[in-house]
Design an enzyme around this catalytic site. Sequence first.
Site: not given
Length: 141
Positions: A47-49, A58, A60, A91, A94
Amino acid sequence: MITVTVNWPALREVALAAMKTAYVPYSKFPVGVAALVTDGRIISGCNVENASYGLTLCAECGLVSALHRSGGGQLVAFTCVDGNGNILMPCGRCRQLLYEHSAPGMLLETVSGVKTIDEVLPDAFGPRQLADYRVVKESTP
């Protein structure tokens, strides 16, 4: 449906390595994923915020990008882990993303055991349904 033997511990190790590269300055909740592809490759993502939260990617998303960047194919087995190495369930968004890029019957390692993509996203709509529609439409006078 594809019949495949999956080395879940090895797949989880790849997901754990991916998780360690996650960019999570806001939530502090790193996620790593790994998947087996129809041609035998193992791909991963993290994940990369983003400061605007809603634009966070996400793990995925990174996985599917890696799938196409490295030659395409379909996903046959998938796992997702958190920063402690615990299995996570993707989720809903995803799950749809995974479904779009899965082989029929793709396996997911979930918190309640290994399940198929159809079990975790029942009555899904995606490329297979569109293909079925085209076949019926083209055969109807």
